[in-house]
Motif scaffolding. Structure first.
Motif, PDB file in Angstrom:
ATOM      1  N   UNK A   2      16.698 -45.465  52.165  1.00 56.31           N
ATOM      2  CA  UNK A   2      18.053 -45.180  52.266  1.00 56.31           C
ATOM      3  C   UNK A   2      19.058 -45.791  51.546  1.00 56.31           C
ATOM      4  N   UNK A   3      20.128 -45.321  51.377  1.00 60.16           N
ATOM      5  CA  UNK A   3      21.181 -45.881  50.262  1.00 60.16           C
ATOM      6  C   UNK A   3      21.487 -47.334  50.896  1.00 60.16           C
ATOM      7  N   UNK A   4      21.625 -47.403  52.180  1.00 57.86           N
ATOM      8  CA  UNK A   4      22.104 -48.889  52.825  1.00 57.86           C
ATOM      9  C   UNK A   4      20.994 -49.919  52.426  1.00 57.86           C
ATOM     10  N   UNK A   5      19.685 -49.413  52.343  1.00 63.10           N
ATOM     11  CA  UNK A   5      18.673 -50.535  52.000  1.00 63.10           C
ATOM     12  C   UNK A   5      18.517 -50.733  50.484  1.00 63.10           C
ATOM     13  N   UNK A   6      18.964 -49.827  49.651  1.00 70.63           N
ATOM     14  CA  UNK A   6      18.883 -50.129  48.290  1.00 70.63           C
ATOM     15  C   UNK A   6      19.954 -51.451  47.816  1.00 70.63           C
ATOM     16  N   UNK A   7      19.543 -52.077  46.723  1.00 68.05           N
ATOM     17  CA  UNK A   7      20.504 -53.119  46.244  1.00 68.05           C
ATOM     18  C   UNK A   7      21.765 -52.492  45.395  1.00 68.05           C
ATOM     19  N   UNK A   8      22.777 -53.109  45.568  1.00 65.73           N
ATOM     20  CA  UNK A   8      23.877 -52.730  44.886  1.00 65.73           C
ATOM     21  C   UNK A   8      23.858 -52.417  43.396  1.00 65.73           C
ATOM     22  N   UNK A   9      22.684 -53.596  42.549  1.00 66.68           N
ATOM     23  CA  UNK A   9      22.478 -53.291  41.279  1.00 66.68           C
ATOM     24  C   UNK A   9      21.776 -52.200  41.014  1.00 66.68           C
ATOM     25  N   UNK A  10      20.865 -51.554  41.921  1.00 67.45           N
ATOM     26  CA  UNK A  10      20.065 -50.436  41.664  1.00 67.45           C
ATOM     27  C   UNK A  10      20.878 -49.184  41.584  1.00 67.45           C
ATOM     28  N   UNK A  11      21.789 -49.123  42.775  1.00 60.11           N
ATOM     29  CA  UNK A  11      22.737 -48.128  42.995  1.00 60.11           C
ATOM     30  C   UNK A  11      23.718 -48.145  41.819  1.00 60.11           C
ATOM     31  N   UNK A  12      24.177 -49.154  41.304  1.00 60.45           N
ATOM     32  CA  UNK A  12      25.274 -49.052  39.970  1.00 60.45           C
ATOM     33  C   UNK A  12      24.533 -48.764  38.896  1.00 60.45           C
ATOM     34  N   UNK A  13      23.095 -48.881  38.687  1.00 58.81           N
ATOM     35  CA  UNK A  13      22.354 -48.541  37.611  1.00 58.81           C
ATOM     36  C   UNK A  13      22.250 -47.077  37.661  1.00 58.81           C
ATOM     37  N   UNK A  14      21.806 -46.448  38.705  1.00 60.26           N
ATOM     38  CA  UNK A  14      21.418 -45.179  39.028  1.00 60.26           C
ATOM     39  C   UNK A  14      22.533 -44.125  39.244  1.00 60.26           C
ATOM     40  N   UNK A  15      23.599 -44.378  39.623  1.00 51.45           N
ATOM     41  CA  UNK A  15      24.460 -43.582  40.144  1.00 51.45           C
ATOM     42  C   UNK A  15      25.883 -43.592  39.498  1.00 51.45           C
ATOM     43  N   UNK A  16      26.058 -42.811  38.686  1.00 44.76           N
ATOM     44  CA  UNK A  16      27.209 -42.792  37.916  1.00 44.76           C
ATOM     45  C   UNK A  16      28.437 -42.769  38.719  1.00 44.76           C
ATOM     46  N   UNK A  17      29.472 -43.502  38.542  1.00 44.12           N
ATOM     47  CA  UNK A  17      30.652 -43.361  39.446  1.00 44.12           C
ATOM     48  C   UNK A  17      30.481 -44.520  40.694  1.00 44.12           C
ATOM     49  N   UNK A  18      29.483 -44.877  41.133  1.00 39.13           N
ATOM     50  CA  UNK A  18      29.054 -46.045  42.200  1.00 39.13           C
ATOM     51  C   UNK A  18      30.041 -47.243  41.907  1.00 39.13           C
ATOM     52  N   UNK A  19      30.006 -47.667  40.733  1.00 34.92           N
ATOM     53  CA  UNK A  19      31.017 -48.911  40.649  1.00 34.92           C
ATOM     54  C   UNK A  19      32.192 -48.916  40.775  1.00 34.92           C
ATOM     55  N   UNK A  20      32.854 -47.431  40.732  1.00 32.39           N
ATOM     56  CA  UNK A  20      34.192 -47.338  41.335  1.00 32.39           C
ATOM     57  C   UNK A  20      34.367 -47.456  42.851  1.00 32.39           C
ATOM     58  N   UNK A  21      33.505 -46.990  43.661  1.00 29.71           N
ATOM     59  CA  UNK A  21      33.295 -47.095  45.046  1.00 29.71           C
ATOM     60  C   UNK A  21      33.001 -48.567  45.350  1.00 29.71           C
TER      61      UNK A  21
END
Length: 227
Positions: A2-21
């Motif tokens: 799940x998204x909750x269980x992924x690291x911030x770095x992984x999410x920021x790397x894989x999902x454009x726009x996540x860093x804004x959130x």
């Protein structure tokens, strides 16, 4: 995973726009990027589930935009009807019910979103009128290839989209950008989680109509007819 269980770095790397959130919630995805979203949200004292919902919606928007940009008009209209028109009709009555309860129980608190239920009721009425015009008039015209005749109704729908955007800004103002108090009850949390989802859905709805479907009718940004 799940998204909750992924690291911030992984999410920021894989999902454009996540860093804004992440910036919005002051989550450190750089030096602190090796911890999960759930752990980072708990450390910051913010609602991890709400952030995950926003990230998931962002991912869906990105995937939908990629797959629908070249879809025929009929397919795009069907998607809009199923994914947004039907969903808004389910979302708003429940959000109104939750807002009424929060205002009734917590109305003496300065951070209570007073007037939110009325704002959502107005939005529901305006959206119902808007969607009915699209379903009964505009979309059938587009599906029949009547682009020339559809240009004037498209202009009206674009204007009404601007009104919906202004109404959404009113919701954000009443809720401090959908920011929960630290001691919010479960109803309040459910309300704001639902509001975040509705905000993302409405923005994607308007985006697909304005920037994809309607561009094919009125020629903005080089849009081409795909009937």
């Amino acid at each position: 995973m799940t998204t909750l269980n992924r690291t911030l770095g992984e999410i920021a790397r894989d999902l454009p726009g996540a860093t804004g959130i992440f910036h919005q919630y002051k989550l450190d995805f750089c030096c602190g990027g090796d911890i999960t979203l759930e752990a980072a949200a708990a450390k910051r004292g913010v609602d991890g589930a709400m952030i995950a919902a926003s990230l998931d919606a962002l991912r869906e928007r990105s995937q939908a935009a990629d797959s629908l940009a070249g879809a025929p008009n009929e397919e795009l209209i069907e998607h809009i009807l199923n994914r947004f028109h039907d969903v808004h009709r389910e979302q708003l009555p429940e959000l109104i019910r939750l807002a009424q309860r929060v205002e009734r129980v917590h109305g003496n608190r300065p951070d209570c979103p007073a007037g939110l239920a009325a704002q959502l009721e107005n939005m529901l009425a305006e959206l119902e009128s808007h969607m009915a015009k699209e379903e009964q008039i505009l979309f059938p015209m587009i599906a029949r290839g009547m682009a020339g005749m559809a240009a004037a109704p498209v202009a009206v729908m674009r204007h009404e989209h601007d009104d919906h955007g202004a109404a959404l800004e009113g919701v954000l103002a009443l809720t401090n950008d959908i920011t929960l108090p630290a001691d919010a009850c479960n109803t309040w949390r459910a309300l704001y989680l639902g509001l975040a989802t509705f905000r993302d859905d409405l923005m994607e709805h308007i985006h697909l109509e304005n920037n994809v479907l309607f561009n094919r009718i009125d020629g903005r940004m080089g849009g081409a007819d795909r009937g």
